[in-house]
Design a protein around this motif. Structure first.
Motif, PDB file in Angstrom:
ATOM      1  N   THR A 159      27.077 -13.335  68.152  1.00  0.00           N
ATOM      2  CA  THR A 159      27.170 -12.253  69.131  1.00  0.00           C
ATOM      3  C   THR A 159      25.853 -12.028  69.866  1.00  0.00           C
ATOM      4  N   ASN A 160      24.737 -12.170  69.170  1.00  0.00           N
ATOM      5  CA  ASN A 160      23.433 -12.021  69.825  1.00  0.00           C
ATOM      6  C   ASN A 160      23.217 -13.090  70.886  1.00  0.00           C
ATOM      7  N   ILE A 161      23.593 -14.315  70.569  1.00  0.00           N
ATOM      8  CA  ILE A 161      23.428 -15.428  71.512  1.00  0.00           C
ATOM      9  C   ILE A 161      24.336 -15.223  72.725  1.00  0.00           C
ATOM     10  N   GLN A 162      25.561 -14.767  72.487  1.00  0.00           N
ATOM     11  CA  GLN A 162      26.486 -14.496  73.591  1.00  0.00           C
ATOM     12  C   GLN A 162      25.936 -13.410  74.506  1.00  0.00           C
ATOM     13  N   LEU A 163      25.342 -12.375  73.907  1.00  0.00           N
ATOM     14  CA  LEU A 163      24.763 -11.290  74.693  1.00  0.00           C
ATOM     15  C   LEU A 163      23.612 -11.800  75.551  1.00  0.00           C
ATOM     16  N   ALA A 164      22.736 -12.597  74.949  1.00  0.00           N
ATOM     17  CA  ALA A 164      21.594 -13.135  75.696  1.00  0.00           C
ATOM     18  C   ALA A 164      22.076 -13.963  76.894  1.00  0.00           C
ATOM     19  N   LYS A 165      23.115 -14.754  76.692  1.00  0.00           N
ATOM     20  CA  LYS A 165      23.652 -15.571  77.784  1.00  0.00           C
ATOM     21  C   LYS A 165      24.274 -14.707  78.867  1.00  0.00           C
ATOM     22  N   ARG A 166      25.026 -13.702  78.456  1.00  0.00           N
ATOM     23  CA  ARG A 166      25.683 -12.826  79.430  1.00  0.00           C
ATOM     24  C   ARG A 166      24.662 -12.056  80.265  1.00  0.00           C
ATOM     25  N   ASP A 167      23.555 -11.682  79.649  1.00  0.00           N
ATOM     26  CA  ASP A 167      22.562 -10.871  80.367  1.00  0.00           C
ATOM     27  C   ASP A 167      21.534 -11.701  81.130  1.00  0.00           C
TER      28      ASP A 167
ATOM     29  N   SER B  33      15.246 -21.459  67.277  1.00  0.00           N
ATOM     30  CA  SER B  33      16.650 -21.086  67.117  1.00  0.00           C
ATOM     31  C   SER B  33      17.355 -21.031  68.469  1.00  0.00           C
ATOM     32  N   PRO B  34      18.692 -21.071  68.465  1.00  0.00           N
ATOM     33  CA  PRO B  34      19.450 -20.969  69.714  1.00  0.00           C
ATOM     34  C   PRO B  34      19.128 -19.695  70.497  1.00  0.00           C
TER      35      PRO B  34
ATOM     36  N   LEU C 204      32.443 -14.788  60.124  1.00  0.00           N
ATOM     37  CA  LEU C 204      32.443 -13.663  61.064  1.00  0.00           C
ATOM     38  C   LEU C 204      31.154 -13.579  61.875  1.00  0.00           C
ATOM     39  N   ILE C 205      30.035 -13.943  61.243  1.00  0.00           N
ATOM     40  CA  ILE C 205      28.722 -13.797  61.877  1.00  0.00           C
ATOM     41  C   ILE C 205      28.364 -14.969  62.782  1.00  0.00           C
ATOM     42  N   TYR C 206      28.646 -16.198  62.316  1.00  0.00           N
ATOM     43  CA  TYR C 206      28.186 -17.376  63.044  1.00  0.00           C
ATOM     44  C   TYR C 206      29.291 -18.086  63.811  1.00  0.00           C
TER      45      TYR C 206
ATOM     46  N   GLY D 282      21.126  -9.164  57.718  1.00  0.00           N
ATOM     47  CA  GLY D 282      21.979  -8.322  56.890  1.00  0.00           C
ATOM     48  C   GLY D 282      23.097  -9.196  56.416  1.00  0.00           C
ATOM     49  N   GLY D 283      23.507  -9.088  55.150  1.00  0.00           N
ATOM     50  CA  GLY D 283      24.484 -10.025  54.626  1.00  0.00           C
ATOM     51  C   GLY D 283      23.818 -11.369  54.510  1.00  0.00           C
ATOM     52  N   PRO D 284      24.554 -12.455  54.665  1.00  0.00           N
ATOM     53  CA  PRO D 284      23.962 -13.765  54.488  1.00  0.00           C
ATOM     54  C   PRO D 284      22.930 -14.070  55.535  1.00  0.00           C
TER      55      PRO D 284
END
Length: 363
Positions: free
Chosen positions: A141-149, A165-166, A361-363, A16-18
């Motif tokens: 934010t997705n990568i941070q979530l994956a790491k936290r969980d 991808s990361p 904001l996204i990356y 979504g967006g760029p």
């Protein structure tokens, strides 16, 4: 999921967006794909293709690519016996819309939420299978979530077009999205439909997709015939899977036309938002992919009371096919309105300053 006989010539990014776009410079990262590759004559014209033309090509490509991808998903059985109540779906932008679709398709047994919100309440993911959709696999934010969980969720699964991808590298498993993109920065279409099918396949078996060509032709006819007030804002309304598609519809108006668009649950419309609507000018589109008497009734009442409203219903009883029909209509609506207003480029592509801000904001 990862095996394929032919090399990919182009790749897609997208949430979504760029992040819901295509970028030819990253084509080599996508690896093999089952769908047809681009011809040499098309390759020579890529540099001259506008983002709106690229979007149109992606819409047409879905007719061939979605059945091929659905067959591939049908061979994947490692998640088939999961209890929906043990699943969590998340993503941003278009990927959040597809996550909401899976939530409603599961009859609300599977949970769907914003990835940052899931970080605020980590215990929600405990012993659950977390499906993180990010076509680029690069959203911060997705990568941070994956790491936290890590160690908290039972399993973390990346649903992405980029297995290198990361996000994919951080997760425990990957579901590979496959679709063609002409390598031009554009609003997400094929990335959304591929994500929707991938998530839907986790909830139930996919139907045969042998009617997509007729479905797409009829969607284009519907979009051309819709009367839209040129100065009005857009409001997309729906319940269940209709609400999930309403979120996606608003995102396309934002990205393609650069206009204000909102989305709302059918039940909530009469409680407060009704008082801010302009009767004669605002464009109200009620989405009812499956049988939804509530949405049809609210549409009927508002239409009788002078509001500029339209009802878009699914063409079949199957919830996935019905969603694809509505999706095609919404994609063609954004495309048609863009063409009608003389656009060559999607609004977000032209706004370089905000595009850079969005990426920040996204990356």
């Amino acid at each position: 999921m990862e095996n394929s006989p032919s090399p990919a010539r182009y790749e897609a990014q997208t949430d979504g967006g760029p992040d819901s776009t295509s970028n030819a410079s990253n084509a080599g990262r996508n690896g093999p794909t089952r769908v047809a590759s681009i011809g040499k004559s098309q390759q020579r014209t890529l540099g001259k293709t506008s983002s709106l033309a690229a979007m149109e090509q992606e819409i047409h490509n879905q007719v061939e690519d979605l059945p091929a991808f659905a067959r591939e998903l049908g061979k994947c059985d490692r998640f088939r016996n999961l209890d929906p109540s043990s699943m969590i779906f998340t993503g941003s932008g278009d990927s959040l819309a597809s996550s909401l679709f899976a939530h409603y398709l599961s009859q609300m047994q599977a949970f769907a939420a914003d990835p940052f919100e899931l970080q605020l309440y980590p215990q929600v993911s405990k012993n659950k299978t977390l499906f993180i959709t990010s076509v680029s696999g690069k959203t911060r934010t997705n990568i941070q979530l994956a790491k936290r969980d890590r160690g908290l969720a039972k399993k973390r699964v990346a649903i992405t077009a980029n297995p290198e991808s990361p996000l994919a590298k951080e997760c425990d498993d990957v579901i590979r999205l496959r679709y063609r993109s002409p390598g031009i920065l554009t609003s997400g279409t094929a990335s959304f439909s591929a994500s929707l099918l991938a998530l839907a396949s986790l909830i139930r078996r996919l139907p045969k997709l042998d009617s997509l060509r007729i479905m797409e032709i009829r969607a284009a006819e519907w979009a051309r015939g819709l009367r839209v007030h040129p100065s009005g804002e857009f409001l997309f309304v729906g319940s269940g899977t209709g609400y999930a598609l309403a979120t996606y519809a608003a995102f396309k108006i934002h990205e393609v036309l650069g206009l204000s668009a909102q989305y709302q649950h059918t039940e909530q419309l009469g409680h407060s938002q009704l008082f801010s609507l302009q009767e004669k000018s605002d464009n109200l589109l009620f989405l009812s992919p499956s049988s939804d008497k509530k949405t049809s009734e609210v549409f009927r009442v508002l239409s009788k009371n002078g509001f500029h409203a339209h009802l878009l219903k699914g063409s079949t009883a199957d919830p996935i096919l019905a969603a694809l029909h509505v999706m095609f209509c919404l994609q063609h609506l954004a495309l048609h309105l863009g063409r009608k207003t003389g656009l060559q480029e999607c609004a977000f592509v032209k706004d370089k300053k905000r595009l850079a801000l969005s990426s920040r904001l996204i990356y």
